[in-house]
Enzyme design. Sequence first.
Site, PDB file in Angstrom:
ATOM      1  N   ARG A  52      -3.870 -73.753 -16.027  1.00 47.55           N
ATOM      2  CA  ARG A  52      -2.584 -74.461 -16.414  1.00 47.55           C
ATOM      3  C   ARG A  52      -2.752 -75.809 -16.959  1.00 47.55           C
ATOM      4  O   ARG A  52      -4.080 -76.181 -17.445  1.00 47.55           O
ATOM      5  CB  ARG A  52      -2.041 -74.983 -14.789  1.00 47.55           C
ATOM      6  CG  ARG A  52      -2.930 -75.990 -13.955  1.00 47.55           C
ATOM      7  CD  ARG A  52      -2.106 -76.107 -12.501  1.00 47.55           C
ATOM      8  NE  ARG A  52      -3.088 -76.835 -11.649  1.00 47.55           N
ATOM      9  CZ  ARG A  52      -2.767 -78.010 -11.441  1.00 47.55           C
ATOM     10  NH1 ARG A  52      -1.784 -78.630 -12.062  1.00 47.55           N
ATOM     11  NH2 ARG A  52      -3.522 -78.935 -10.900  1.00 47.55           N
ATOM     12  N   LYS A 166     -10.335 -60.899  -1.560  1.00 47.89           N
ATOM     13  CA  LYS A 166      -9.872 -62.316  -0.930  1.00 47.89           C
ATOM     14  C   LYS A 166      -8.567 -62.667  -1.269  1.00 47.89           C
ATOM     15  O   LYS A 166      -8.119 -61.980  -2.045  1.00 47.89           O
ATOM     16  CB  LYS A 166     -10.845 -63.403  -2.046  1.00 47.89           C
ATOM     17  CG  LYS A 166     -10.649 -64.827  -1.465  1.00 47.89           C
ATOM     18  CD  LYS A 166     -11.793 -65.655  -2.097  1.00 47.89           C
ATOM     19  CE  LYS A 166     -11.632 -66.172  -3.469  1.00 47.89           C
ATOM     20  NZ  LYS A 166     -12.706 -67.004  -3.958  1.00 47.89           N
ATOM     21  N   LYS A 168      -5.076 -65.504  -0.617  1.00 51.67           N
ATOM     22  CA  LYS A 168      -4.732 -67.012  -0.500  1.00 51.67           C
ATOM     23  C   LYS A 168      -4.357 -67.149   0.702  1.00 51.67           C
ATOM     24  O   LYS A 168      -3.368 -66.379   1.326  1.00 51.67           O
ATOM     25  CB  LYS A 168      -3.801 -67.596  -1.601  1.00 51.67           C
ATOM     26  CG  LYS A 168      -4.491 -67.318  -3.058  1.00 51.67           C
ATOM     27  CD  LYS A 168      -5.827 -68.187  -3.241  1.00 51.67           C
ATOM     28  CE  LYS A 168      -6.169 -68.204  -4.628  1.00 51.67           C
ATOM     29  NZ  LYS A 168      -7.504 -68.929  -4.987  1.00 51.67           N
ATOM     30  N   ASP A 197      -8.904 -68.221   1.298  1.00 54.78           N
ATOM     31  CA  ASP A 197      -9.001 -69.367   0.154  1.00 54.78           C
ATOM     32  C   ASP A 197      -7.835 -70.111   0.528  1.00 54.78           C
ATOM     33  O   ASP A 197      -6.443 -69.779   0.023  1.00 54.78           O
ATOM     34  CB  ASP A 197      -9.192 -68.926  -0.952  1.00 54.78           C
ATOM     35  CG  ASP A 197      -9.385 -69.865  -1.975  1.00 54.78           C
ATOM     36  OD1 ASP A 197      -9.514 -71.296  -1.545  1.00 54.78           O
ATOM     37  OD2 ASP A 197      -9.736 -69.543  -3.445  1.00 54.78           O
ATOM     38  N   ASN A 199      -7.411 -73.227  -0.989  1.00 58.66           N
ATOM     39  CA  ASN A 199      -7.393 -74.194  -2.256  1.00 58.66           C
ATOM     40  C   ASN A 199      -7.079 -75.687  -1.826  1.00 58.66           C
ATOM     41  O   ASN A 199      -6.076 -76.349  -2.504  1.00 58.66           O
ATOM     42  CB  ASN A 199      -6.301 -73.646  -3.085  1.00 58.66           C
ATOM     43  CG  ASN A 199      -6.843 -72.544  -3.839  1.00 58.66           C
ATOM     44  OD1 ASN A 199      -6.436 -71.190  -2.983  1.00 58.66           O
ATOM     45  ND2 ASN A 199      -7.495 -72.439  -4.821  1.00 58.66           N
ATOM     46  N   GLU A 223     -12.245 -70.594   2.598  1.00 60.18           N
ATOM     47  CA  GLU A 223     -12.649 -71.170   1.127  1.00 60.18           C
ATOM     48  C   GLU A 223     -11.932 -72.552   1.159  1.00 60.18           C
ATOM     49  O   GLU A 223     -10.663 -72.566   1.331  1.00 60.18           O
ATOM     50  CB  GLU A 223     -12.609 -70.119   0.166  1.00 60.18           C
ATOM     51  CG  GLU A 223     -12.895 -70.644  -1.099  1.00 60.18           C
ATOM     52  CD  GLU A 223     -13.112 -69.570  -2.332  1.00 60.18           C
ATOM     53  OE1 GLU A 223     -13.450 -68.532  -2.031  1.00 60.18           O
ATOM     54  OE2 GLU A 223     -12.392 -69.833  -3.595  1.00 60.18           O
ATOM     55  N   GLU A 249     -16.249 -75.195  -6.111  1.00 60.02           N
ATOM     56  CA  GLU A 249     -15.530 -74.946  -7.346  1.00 60.02           C
ATOM     57  C   GLU A 249     -14.839 -76.068  -7.777  1.00 60.02           C
ATOM     58  O   GLU A 249     -14.674 -76.203  -9.194  1.00 60.02           O
ATOM     59  CB  GLU A 249     -14.346 -73.687  -7.277  1.00 60.02           C
ATOM     60  CG  GLU A 249     -13.054 -73.965  -6.456  1.00 60.02           C
ATOM     61  CD  GLU A 249     -12.035 -72.933  -6.398  1.00 60.02           C
ATOM     62  OE1 GLU A 249     -12.473 -71.943  -5.643  1.00 60.02           O
ATOM     63  OE2 GLU A 249     -11.105 -72.981  -7.267  1.00 60.02           O
ATOM     64  N   HIS A 299     -17.714 -69.114  -8.472  1.00 59.57           N
ATOM     65  CA  HIS A 299     -16.205 -69.024  -8.633  1.00 59.57           C
ATOM     66  C   HIS A 299     -16.190 -68.466  -9.897  1.00 59.57           C
ATOM     67  O   HIS A 299     -16.557 -68.962 -11.029  1.00 59.57           O
ATOM     68  CB  HIS A 299     -15.623 -70.625  -8.737  1.00 59.57           C
ATOM     69  CG  HIS A 299     -14.247 -70.965  -9.006  1.00 59.57           C
ATOM     70  ND1 HIS A 299     -13.846 -71.592 -10.156  1.00 59.57           N
ATOM     71  CD2 HIS A 299     -13.347 -70.110  -8.232  1.00 59.57           C
ATOM     72  CE1 HIS A 299     -12.348 -71.572  -9.901  1.00 59.57           C
ATOM     73  NE2 HIS A 299     -12.156 -70.565  -9.050  1.00 59.57           N
ATOM     74  N   GLU A 318     -17.188 -63.091  -7.912  1.00 58.76           N
ATOM     75  CA  GLU A 318     -15.642 -62.978  -7.856  1.00 58.76           C
ATOM     76  C   GLU A 318     -15.017 -62.369  -9.067  1.00 58.76           C
ATOM     77  O   GLU A 318     -15.648 -62.721 -10.218  1.00 58.76           O
ATOM     78  CB  GLU A 318     -14.999 -64.419  -7.710  1.00 58.76           C
ATOM     79  CG  GLU A 318     -13.626 -64.479  -7.650  1.00 58.76           C
ATOM     80  CD  GLU A 318     -13.098 -65.866  -7.358  1.00 58.76           C
ATOM     81  OE1 GLU A 318     -13.926 -66.917  -7.612  1.00 58.76           O
ATOM     82  OE2 GLU A 318     -12.097 -66.142  -6.638  1.00 58.76           O
TER      83      GLU A 318
HETATM   84 MG   LIG Z   1     -11.054 -70.543  -4.842  1.00 54.29          MG
END
Ligand SMILES: [Mg+2]
Length: 348
Positions: A52, A166, A168, A197, A199, A223, A249, A299, A318
Site C-alpha cells: 500500500r 493462516k 486473519k 493473525d 495484525n 500472530e 514482521e 514473513h 509463508e
Molecule cells: Mg502477519
Amino acid sequence: MRITGIGVEVVSEPKRHAVRDALQLLDRNGRTRLVIETDEGVTGVSDTYFGRLASSPAVLGQILTEQLGPAIVGEDPALIRQIRQKLRALTDYQGTAGLSTYGISAIDLALWDLLGKSLDAPVWKLLGAQRTAIPAYAMVGWLELDVAGLEQVSARAMEQGFRGVKMKVGGGPLTEDVTRIKAVRAVIGPDAPLMVDANQAFDFHEALRRGRVYEELDCRWFEEPLPADDTEGHIRLADKLDLPIATGENRYGQAAFRDLVAGGGVGVIQPDLRRAGGLTDCLEIGLMAAGFGIPYASHGGGAHIHVLAALPNTIYVESGLLPSDGRVELVDGCYPLPPGPGLSSWDG
Ligand SMILES: [Mg+2]
C-alpha cells in the site's frame, strides 16, 4: 571486484484484487527494483515490495539513488557486513529504522545475489543449508472474504499441497472470528496447522480474551496480537497463554528483537526481509532465536527461502496460493529450494 554504480526502477499500480486485514486495506502492487553494477560485469538485483501507499516505491528509489547508492560505489561487494555498517552509520541522523532500513535491506539482498552470481551458486549453498525443502503454509484467509470464500480458498490451498492455512482475525467481534475459524478447520481437517493473525489490532486484555479462545480452537499460533513494539505486553501475554505468540514482521533491525527474545515474549519469530535489514539481519536474528530454542517462520517467502534453508530452527515458509503457471510444485508440503545462482526464488 568493485561496485561501479546502481540502477533503480519503480513500479506502483493498483492491485487487481485488494485484500484486507484487521487494520489495513492492501490495494497496491508497488515495487522498487535495485540493480548493483560492478567493474567485472556481474550484477546483483533485489526487489522491494509495497502492498500500500502509492508513493513509497518512489521514495525508496530516491533514498537509494541519492543517498545509499553513492555511498557504496567503489566498495568491494563481497564485504556485505562492512557495507551494512557503513550504511547504518550514514542513516543514523535521519533514523535508520523505516525506509532507510528498506534501502539497506535492498542493498544487502542485491549484494548476496551478486555474490551468488559471481560464484555461480545459489545463496542457500553459500550459507551452508540444513535442508533441501521448506515446509509451507498458505496465508489465504483475508478478511474481505465471506465464509464461503474462506472455505473455497482454504480448500484450494490444501489441494495444492500446503501443510496448513493462516487466516486473519480481529476484523469484527470474537464471535465472528470463531465462526470463521471453525469453517476453515472443517475444510482443512483436524490435524493441519491453522494459524491466526491479528495484525496488531488488539490491546492487552482483548488479546488475552481472544487468545484463550483461539487456544481452545487448537490454533497453531497467534500472530501479532499487539502493537509490534510493545515488548513488555508480548512478554506478559506469552506468560498467560499456552498458544505460541508469533511476531516480528514489523520490527526494524536486529536490536529490536533482542529484548523480545530474551524476555520470552515470542514463541515463533517472524522477521521480514525489508524491515529486519535484509538477508544478513534475518539470518542473525534467526540464529539469536535459535540460541533460545525459538522456531523461525518467515514473513513472506521469495528470497527468504535462502535464510530458511540455512537456519537450524526453521519451521515454515509463508506463501500465497501457488502461481497458476506451474513453475513450482510442493513436494510433501514443502517448497523445494530454487536451483538458480544468487538469490533466485520461485516468484518469477
Ligand atoms: Mg502477519
